[in-house]
Design a protein around this motif. Structure first.
Motif, mmCIF file in Angstrom:
data_model
loop_
_atom_site.group_PDB
_atom_site.id
_atom_site.type_symbol
_atom_site.label_atom_id
_atom_site.label_comp_id
_atom_site.label_asym_id
_atom_site.label_seq_id
_atom_site.Cartn_x
_atom_site.Cartn_y
_atom_site.Cartn_z
ATOM 1 N N SER A 83 14.330 -15.734 -5.168
ATOM 2 C CA SER A 83 14.510 -14.577 -4.120
ATOM 3 C C SER A 83 14.875 -15.291 -2.611
ATOM 4 O O SER A 83 14.038 -16.141 -2.268
ATOM 5 C CB SER A 83 13.098 -13.606 -3.819
ATOM 6 N N ASP A 84 16.146 -14.748 -2.224
ATOM 7 C CA ASP A 84 16.227 -15.396 -0.667
ATOM 8 C C ASP A 84 15.004 -15.021 -0.011
ATOM 9 O O ASP A 84 14.793 -15.797 1.106
ATOM 10 C CB ASP A 84 17.616 -14.807 -0.189
ATOM 11 N N VAL A 85 14.634 -13.852 -0.012
ATOM 12 C CA VAL A 85 13.526 -13.373 0.969
ATOM 13 C C VAL A 85 12.138 -14.355 0.546
ATOM 14 O O VAL A 85 11.670 -14.789 1.784
ATOM 15 C CB VAL A 85 13.071 -11.971 0.710
ATOM 16 N N LYS A 86 11.954 -14.733 -0.554
ATOM 17 C CA LYS A 86 10.713 -15.460 -1.005
ATOM 18 C C LYS A 86 11.111 -17.039 -0.437
ATOM 19 O O LYS A 86 10.299 -17.746 -0.013
ATOM 20 C CB LYS A 86 10.588 -15.595 -2.325
ATOM 21 N N ASP A 87 12.291 -17.424 -0.583
ATOM 22 C CA ASP A 87 12.793 -18.863 -0.036
ATOM 23 C C ASP A 87 12.499 -18.756 1.399
ATOM 24 O O ASP A 87 11.947 -19.893 1.901
ATOM 25 C CB ASP A 87 14.204 -18.989 -0.378
ATOM 26 N N VAL A 88 12.421 -17.801 2.211
ATOM 27 C CA VAL A 88 12.411 -17.908 3.726
ATOM 28 C C VAL A 88 11.065 -17.670 3.985
ATOM 29 O O VAL A 88 10.393 -18.273 4.915
ATOM 30 C CB VAL A 88 13.121 -16.751 4.313
ATOM 31 N N THR A 89 10.235 -16.774 3.425
ATOM 32 C CA THR A 89 9.078 -16.416 3.957
ATOM 33 C C THR A 89 7.682 -16.878 3.051
ATOM 34 O O THR A 89 6.606 -16.898 3.346
ATOM 35 C CB THR A 89 8.742 -14.676 4.070
ATOM 36 N N GLY A 90 8.130 -17.279 1.763
ATOM 37 C CA GLY A 90 7.176 -17.632 0.736
ATOM 38 C C GLY A 90 6.630 -16.326 0.096
ATOM 39 O O GLY A 90 5.613 -16.489 -0.789
ATOM 40 N N ASP A 91 7.194 -15.123 0.374
ATOM 41 C CA ASP A 91 6.786 -14.042 -0.301
ATOM 42 C C ASP A 91 7.784 -13.076 -0.692
ATOM 43 O O ASP A 91 9.101 -13.071 -0.129
ATOM 44 C CB ASP A 91 5.943 -13.483 0.772
ATOM 45 N N TYR A 92 7.734 -12.137 -1.751
ATOM 46 C CA TYR A 92 8.677 -11.412 -2.083
ATOM 47 C C TYR A 92 8.644 -10.131 -1.259
ATOM 48 O O TYR A 92 7.631 -9.817 -0.585
ATOM 49 C CB TYR A 92 8.373 -10.988 -3.661
ATOM 50 N N PRO A 360 18.193 -12.642 5.519
ATOM 51 C CA PRO A 360 18.242 -14.080 5.703
ATOM 52 C C PRO A 360 17.989 -14.875 4.535
ATOM 53 O O PRO A 360 17.323 -14.662 3.708
ATOM 54 C CB PRO A 360 17.422 -14.280 6.697
ATOM 55 N N TYR A 361 18.932 -15.969 4.319
ATOM 56 C CA TYR A 361 18.538 -17.076 3.276
ATOM 57 C C TYR A 361 18.113 -18.325 4.101
ATOM 58 O O TYR A 361 18.288 -18.539 5.101
ATOM 59 C CB TYR A 361 19.864 -17.218 2.316
ATOM 60 N N ASP A 362 17.591 -19.470 3.257
ATOM 61 C CA ASP A 362 17.213 -20.592 3.771
ATOM 62 C C ASP A 362 18.262 -21.319 4.561
ATOM 63 O O ASP A 362 19.255 -21.543 3.916
ATOM 64 C CB ASP A 362 16.796 -21.608 2.596
ATOM 65 N N GLY A 363 17.998 -21.505 5.877
ATOM 66 C CA GLY A 363 18.940 -22.062 6.667
ATOM 67 C C GLY A 363 19.659 -21.303 7.580
ATOM 68 O O GLY A 363 20.697 -21.625 8.543
ATOM 69 N N HIS A 364 19.624 -20.171 7.310
ATOM 70 C CA HIS A 364 20.232 -18.909 8.138
ATOM 71 C C HIS A 364 19.610 -19.045 9.683
ATOM 72 O O HIS A 364 18.429 -19.223 9.814
ATOM 73 C CB HIS A 364 20.196 -17.682 7.458
ATOM 74 N N PRO A 365 20.466 -18.846 10.561
ATOM 75 C CA PRO A 365 19.993 -18.868 11.950
ATOM 76 C C PRO A 365 18.922 -17.751 12.307
ATOM 77 O O PRO A 365 18.074 -17.960 13.352
ATOM 78 C CB PRO A 365 21.253 -18.350 12.902
ATOM 79 N N SER A 366 18.875 -16.814 11.668
ATOM 80 C CA SER A 366 18.081 -15.758 11.842
ATOM 81 C C SER A 366 16.607 -15.607 11.175
ATOM 82 O O SER A 366 15.593 -14.968 11.308
ATOM 83 C CB SER A 366 18.508 -14.355 11.380
ATOM 84 N N VAL A 367 16.402 -16.952 10.435
ATOM 85 C CA VAL A 367 15.175 -16.904 9.771
ATOM 86 C C VAL A 367 14.029 -17.263 10.559
ATOM 87 O O VAL A 367 12.884 -16.439 10.305
ATOM 88 C CB VAL A 367 15.330 -18.434 9.082
ATOM 89 N N PRO A 368 13.944 -17.857 11.747
ATOM 90 C CA PRO A 368 12.710 -17.732 12.743
ATOM 91 C C PRO A 368 12.262 -16.290 13.099
ATOM 92 O O PRO A 368 11.115 -16.038 13.098
ATOM 93 C CB PRO A 368 13.074 -18.593 13.871
#
Length: 396
Positions: A83-92, A360-368
């Motif tokens: 999941s792109d969301v999980k890739d970013v947050t560690g959570d679904y 957002p996906y891993d590496g996207h500028p809005s991740v933080p």
């Protein structure tokens, strides 16, 4: 010391009285919630429990959702557990959106290319881990055999009882019924679904929209659809009344096509940010605040749930969009969920071809900023809702 004893006893008495009053208030809230039930009087036990628990859950915050989250993301497809969301947050996400467009054709895949067999498995996975599933239906035009966006006038009249395409449409509803009845968890129980039929009807782009359909016709179609599903034994749906942001400037506009409290479980709207300019951002914030206030008010007045059923900013070009635009637009309103649209990635079918994604996906500028959004006290993801046992009577 003896002089202080009466004061101490008085303080303890007041403390006990306050505690008792608080307990009584909580008990009243609990009793009120247990009286809440979906409009389907024969809804499954799990569906009733989910509905009741969503009322309790909204006191803690709103669920974050993502369309087709488990099926694909930016630069990947059908990777087990991804999941792109999980890739970013560690959570679904807490809630997952799906669409059954093309079920009417007995197609192998839906209109976005997701095989229905895979969709069943994804929905099962979500239920098994305690998440929530919501479904829309971009149903083809039964009058012309065009797609959902073929808004030929007269379509709704043609499929209502007595219409020339009524029997044909009933066949399409049969296909949808069979799909809903095929959704089961590992416990072999039907998976409850938040279903939003005829979504975005206040726009002018679908054959069921208000530019081609009167309020009376829409209400008749709505009531016929729900009654037909119930007659087919479908009792695992929670029905969502779902406008778009178009042509809704007041509560009266929002309620114009409302079928009544005995025909809807939840109220919602869809809204997207349509450009990067400061004016576009301000319009999105203003409209979202206005519409969220409307659905919150309607939900409170009619004892219903509310949600932003679709939203997003394609490619999320503003890095702080999550906390400074979306979260601030929702504010402290007690909605059940907000769901952003899908992460298709490169879409060659668009004109012109472009990247098409809303989370957002891993590496996207809005991740933080998305991580900051994730850490807000009132945003709920999978790990937040799993412990709440939404499908049984345990108290969140």
């Amino acid at each position: 010391m003896k002089k202080n004893i009466p004061i101490l006893l008085l303080a303890l008495s007041l403390l006990f009285s306050c505690k008792k009053a608080t307990q009584e208030e909580e008990q009243k809230k609990e009793e009120a919630t247990t009286k809440i039930a979906p409009i389907d009087k024969n809804a499954t036990k799990e569906t009733v429990s989910l509905y009741q628990n969503l009322f309790k859950l909204r006191e803690k915050g709103y669920m974050f959702g993502h369309q087709d989250d488990l099926a694909y993301g930016v630069n990947w497809k059908y990777e087990e557990g991804r999941s792109d969301v999980k890739d970013v947050t560690g959570d679904y996400p807490a809630i997952y959106g799906w669409d059954i467009g093309r079920i009417e054709d007995n197609a192998e895949k839906n209109l976005d290319g997701v095989p229905f067999n895979k969709m069943r498995e994804f929905i099962k996975q979500v239920y098994d881990r305690g998440g929530v599933n919501t479904i829309s239906w971009h149903v083809n035009n039964p009058f012309t055999d065009g797609d959902s966006w073929d808004n030929t006038p007269g379509t709704v009249a043609a499929i209502l009882p007595g219409g020339e395409q009524h029997e044909k449409y009933k066949g399409w509803l049969n296909n949808a019924s069979n799909f809903f009845l095929s959704l089961k968890g590992s416990d072999d129980k039907l998976v409850p679904i938040l279903y939003r039929p005829y979504h975005e009807f206040t726009g002018d782009w679908f054959w069921w929209c208000k530019n081609t359909t009167s309020p009376e016709q829409f209400k008749q179609l709505w009531e016929f659809t729900i009654t037909y599903f119930e007659e087919k034994g479908v009792h695992n749906l929670i029905y969502i009344y779902n406008t778009s942001s178009a042509n809704v400037n007041s509560k009266a506009d929002f309620m114009e096509y409302y079928p009544g409290d005995t025909w809807a479980d939840m109220v919602s709207y869809d809204i997207y940010q349509g450009g990067e300019s400061a004016e576009k951002t301000e319009k999105f914030i203003t409209d979202t605040k206005k519409l969220t206030a409307i659905i919150d008010e309607v939900a409170q007045e009619h004892n219903k749930l509310s949600a932003i059923a679709e939203t997003g900013f394609e490619q999320i070009p503003y890095e702080k969009w999550w906390t400074e635009t979306l979260a601030q637009s929702i504010g402290n309103h007690k909605i059940s969920f907000v769901l952003v649209w899908r992460n298709h990635g490169w879409n060659e079918w668009m004109n012109p071809p472009k990247m098409h994604y809303y989370a957002p996906y891993d590496g996207h500028p809005s991740v933080p900023d998305f991580k900051d959004f994730y850490n807000l006290d009132n945003t709920l993801f999978q790990s937040n809702v799993t412990k709440f046992n939404l499908y049984n009577t345990a108290k969140p």
